[in-house]
Write an enzyme that holds these catalytic residues in place. Sequence first.
Site, PDB file in Angstrom:
ATOM      1  N   THR A 162       7.663 -14.387   2.858  1.00  0.00           N
ATOM      2  CA  THR A 162       7.924 -14.949   4.185  1.00  0.00           C
ATOM      3  C   THR A 162       9.307 -14.605   4.733  1.00  0.00           C
ATOM      4  O   THR A 162       9.729 -15.160   5.753  1.00  0.00           O
ATOM      5  CB  THR A 162       7.776 -16.479   4.129  1.00  0.00           C
ATOM      6  OG1 THR A 162       8.670 -17.002   3.116  1.00  0.00           O
ATOM      7  CG2 THR A 162       6.353 -16.875   3.774  1.00  0.00           C
ATOM      8  N   GLU A 163      10.007 -13.692   4.084  1.00  0.00           N
ATOM      9  CA  GLU A 163      11.388 -13.388   4.467  1.00  0.00           C
ATOM     10  C   GLU A 163      11.542 -13.008   5.938  1.00  0.00           C
ATOM     11  O   GLU A 163      12.514 -13.408   6.606  1.00  0.00           O
ATOM     12  CB  GLU A 163      11.939 -12.264   3.572  1.00  0.00           C
ATOM     13  CG  GLU A 163      12.273 -12.693   2.150  1.00  0.00           C
ATOM     14  CD  GLU A 163      11.099 -12.657   1.200  1.00  0.00           C
ATOM     15  OE1 GLU A 163      11.317 -12.682  -0.015  1.00  0.00           O
ATOM     16  OE2 GLU A 163       9.925 -12.622   1.680  1.00  0.00           O
ATOM     17  N   ALA A 164      10.611 -12.207   6.469  1.00  0.00           N
ATOM     18  CA  ALA A 164      10.739 -11.737   7.851  1.00  0.00           C
ATOM     19  C   ALA A 164      10.694 -12.871   8.865  1.00  0.00           C
ATOM     20  O   ALA A 164      11.198 -12.728   9.986  1.00  0.00           O
ATOM     21  CB  ALA A 164       9.643 -10.713   8.164  1.00  0.00           C
ATOM     22  N   ILE A 195      12.384 -15.528   8.797  1.00  0.00           N
ATOM     23  CA  ILE A 195      13.721 -16.109   9.000  1.00  0.00           C
ATOM     24  C   ILE A 195      14.786 -15.020   9.165  1.00  0.00           C
ATOM     25  O   ILE A 195      15.983 -15.284   9.027  1.00  0.00           O
ATOM     26  CB  ILE A 195      14.111 -17.053   7.842  1.00  0.00           C
ATOM     27  CG1 ILE A 195      14.124 -16.313   6.505  1.00  0.00           C
ATOM     28  CG2 ILE A 195      13.161 -18.247   7.790  1.00  0.00           C
ATOM     29  CD1 ILE A 195      14.762 -17.122   5.376  1.00  0.00           C
ATOM     30  N   PHE A 237      15.240 -12.387   7.258  1.00  0.00           N
ATOM     31  CA  PHE A 237      15.662 -11.820   5.982  1.00  0.00           C
ATOM     32  C   PHE A 237      14.803 -10.581   5.716  1.00  0.00           C
ATOM     33  O   PHE A 237      13.870 -10.283   6.463  1.00  0.00           O
ATOM     34  CB  PHE A 237      15.488 -12.873   4.887  1.00  0.00           C
ATOM     35  CG  PHE A 237      16.298 -12.628   3.644  1.00  0.00           C
ATOM     36  CD1 PHE A 237      17.547 -12.046   3.690  1.00  0.00           C
ATOM     37  CD2 PHE A 237      15.803 -13.014   2.405  1.00  0.00           C
ATOM     38  CE1 PHE A 237      18.293 -11.832   2.536  1.00  0.00           C
ATOM     39  CE2 PHE A 237      16.528 -12.816   1.242  1.00  0.00           C
ATOM     40  CZ  PHE A 237      17.780 -12.228   1.314  1.00  0.00           C
TER      41      PHE A 237
END
Length: 262
Positions: free
Chosen positions: A133-135, A137, A139
Amino acid sequence: MAFIEVEDRGHLRILKLNRPEVRNAMSAPMMAELMAALDAAEADRDVRGVVLTGEGAAFCGGLDVEELKAMSSRSPEQHRADAAAFANMLQRIYLFPKPTFAAVNGHAVGAGAGMICACDFAVQDARANVGFTEAKIGFVAAVVAVFVMRQLPEKHARDLLLTARLVGAEEAARMGLVTEAVAEGQALTRALELAEAVTSNAPMSLRVTKQMLAEAPHQSLQDGLKQAAEWNAVARGSASLKEGVTAFLEKRSPDWNAVEER
């Protein structure tokens, strides 16, 4: 309180992420404890396999919020050191000489999903979702992507990394992101069953096979075959093969504890 709980079940060692109040989010102290626990498991001849799981309702909810908050105040050198530490942890799991199993008891995102990819086997609970799920936020899942690309076809990797969506157990198993999907509450039980079956094989054979699988993608056909012939020759003269063949002829289970090279 220990951030990693250690429990032995026969010749299997369970390492449980133990920060349930924050969904077992990964922090620097937890990472350090996990690395130390892996070192101890490797050194212990009685341990043949390691099972990673989480305390409470989650496997690992990603990077700790406090770590995320602190990112904006750190220097480029500190960012590189933090990223290197995380990369070293995943590499340690991936190259661990004994079989590794993830019992995905609950949600696993970001760092948690990366740990799943680094393990040899993963069993996902029906209630658990996994995702990178980094993208969402701002990241980048750069470190975990290295392991995602080793586990999945490129289209699946692009799907998960670019959409940042979560996938349930059945879809994760169809993709090959996890080994099996199991009913709610059964992840650890099934992971231990799988670990028992795998670790009944010769420890030397498992160790060398893991090394071979890690190195093979980087080798040319000629180099791969040259290395394979060397490993094959070593195995032919090994105490493990002698014990395995003797046990087969005597119609008994091999006694791998009696083999010094394990």
